[in-house]
Design an enzyme around this catalytic site. Structure first.
Site, short mmCIF file in Angstrom:
data_model
loop_
_atom_site.label_atom_id
_atom_site.label_comp_id
_atom_site.label_asym_id
_atom_site.label_seq_id
_atom_site.Cartn_x
_atom_site.Cartn_y
_atom_site.Cartn_z
N THR A 14 -85.95 4.43 -37.21
CA THR A 14 -85.74 4.55 -38.67
C THR A 14 -85.36 5.97 -39.05
OG1 THR A 14 -87.21 2.72 -39.15
CG2 THR A 14 -86.95 4.33 -40.89
N THR A 95 -90.77 4.20 -34.94
CA THR A 95 -92.23 4.21 -35.00
C THR A 95 -92.85 3.01 -34.26
OG1 THR A 95 -92.19 2.96 -37.08
CG2 THR A 95 -92.30 5.38 -37.24
N ASP A 96 -92.08 1.91 -34.13
CA ASP A 96 -92.69 0.65 -33.66
C ASP A 96 -93.32 0.77 -32.27
OD1 ASP A 96 -92.07 -0.62 -36.00
OD2 ASP A 96 -90.32 -1.67 -35.22
#
Ligand code: ASP
Length: 314
Positions: A14, A95-96
């Protein structure tokens, strides 16, 4: 004594995401902007332009992270870490699966220099993107005196690879180290340590990276969850399908529904490595005498999976 160069490796996420509408924080596409452009967008980094070296290793949404990207990333990190001109590495990442990549790199790199993963919860086109500040803070950590180990930086907090976990799908402050707390805070460019920098794994890690450079296929390790009404059906299918390792996200202190447990004990008897972790977000499985299935020694299910994959490689 190391040099002054900071290598910034881009992998997507992101932080490099864009959306058609500036106010849209969820309807965006991750991994669109190159890492060199991300650096250009941070005013505080312009004075350092001569010491920052940008390199694009991948451009993916980190939900799709896999062994091949990990291998490429680890080899680029290992290459740069041995360069005496390099002071530290920053990695831009989604971030995942940030915590998984951090733990993987912690296991395979001799990180006597800092390797700092950073990310964003808002795309680059958001009204208030968090990526530029996180990138600035990550560079501050990579240049902090004495910094070592694989670290993550987001929302002004520094976490170590072992404990960091994403715990919120939307808030900018999405990461925690649970009971252990952050390793440090970044405040106006200053790094305030609350714990020691994590030690690197040196010799043991070197063996792993050589193996990683040469393996044809990664060991297959899957995660299964124990829950009300669980059965052993998934385990039986995975064993028939050639799984080599199974991590169980157990209830509470490593307990497993009896039907699932029976299948796991059968799998272990057939040669599959089985490790118990807990699905509780805080704390860890405390082993007891007579445990039939090993525990993950404090690792969360996703990190226990990586540790087991690397163990199978060894
Ligand atoms: N799906 C995105 C990723 O992990 C989420 C993010 O970066 O926040 O790449």
């Amino acid at each position: 004594m190391s040099g002054q160069k900071i290598v910034v490796l881009g992998t997507g996420g992101t932080i490099a995401g864009t959306s058609a509408q500036a106010g849209d924080n969820i309807g965006y596409t991750a991994a669109q902007v190159g890492v060199a452009r991300l650096l250009e967008a941070v005013p505080g980094l312009q004075a350092m332009a001569g010491t920052l070296l940008a390199e694009q290793v991948a451009q993916i949404d980190s939900k799709d992270m896999d062994g091949e990207v990990w291998r490429a990333l680890a080899l680029r990190c290992a290459h740069h870490l041995t360069d005496p001109e390099v002071r530290g590495i920053v990695i831009t990442h989604g971030t995942d699966t940030l915590e998984e990549t951090a733990w993987f790199l912690h296991q395979v790199l001799d990180a006597r220099k800092p390797v700092v993963l950073t990310c964003a919860m808002r795309p680059a086109t958001a009204l208030t993107p968090d990526g530029p500040q996180n990138l600035l803070d990550a560079v501050a950590v990579a240049t902090a005196p004495g910094a070592t180990g694989v670290l993550t930086v987001a929302a002004g907090e520094v976490h170590g690879a072992r404990h960091v976990q994403k715990v919120h799908p939307y808030r900018v402050h999405a990461f925690t180290s649970g009971d252990v707390g952050p390793l440090a805070f970044v405040e106006e460019g200053a790094v305030r340590l609350t714990q020691n920098w994590p030690p690197s794994l040196d010799g043991k890690a070197q063996i792993a990276i050589e193996k990683i450079a040469n393996i044809a296929t990664w060991p297959r390790v899957e995660i299964v969850v124990s829950h009300a009404g669980a059965t052993g059906a998934v385990v039986d299918v995975l064993v028939r399908d050639g799984v080599q390792g199974l991590v169980v996200a157990c209830t509470g202190n490593g307990t497993i529904h009896h039907a699932l447990e029976a299948a796991l004990v059968r799998a272990q008897a057939a040669g599959v490595k089985v490790v118990r972790s807990t699905r509780c977000p805080l704390g860890q499985v405390l082993p007891k005498p007579g445990d039939v299935l090993a525990d993950s020694r404090g690792l969360s299910p996703v990190k226990a999976r990586i540790a087991l994959m690397l163990d199978l490689l060894r």
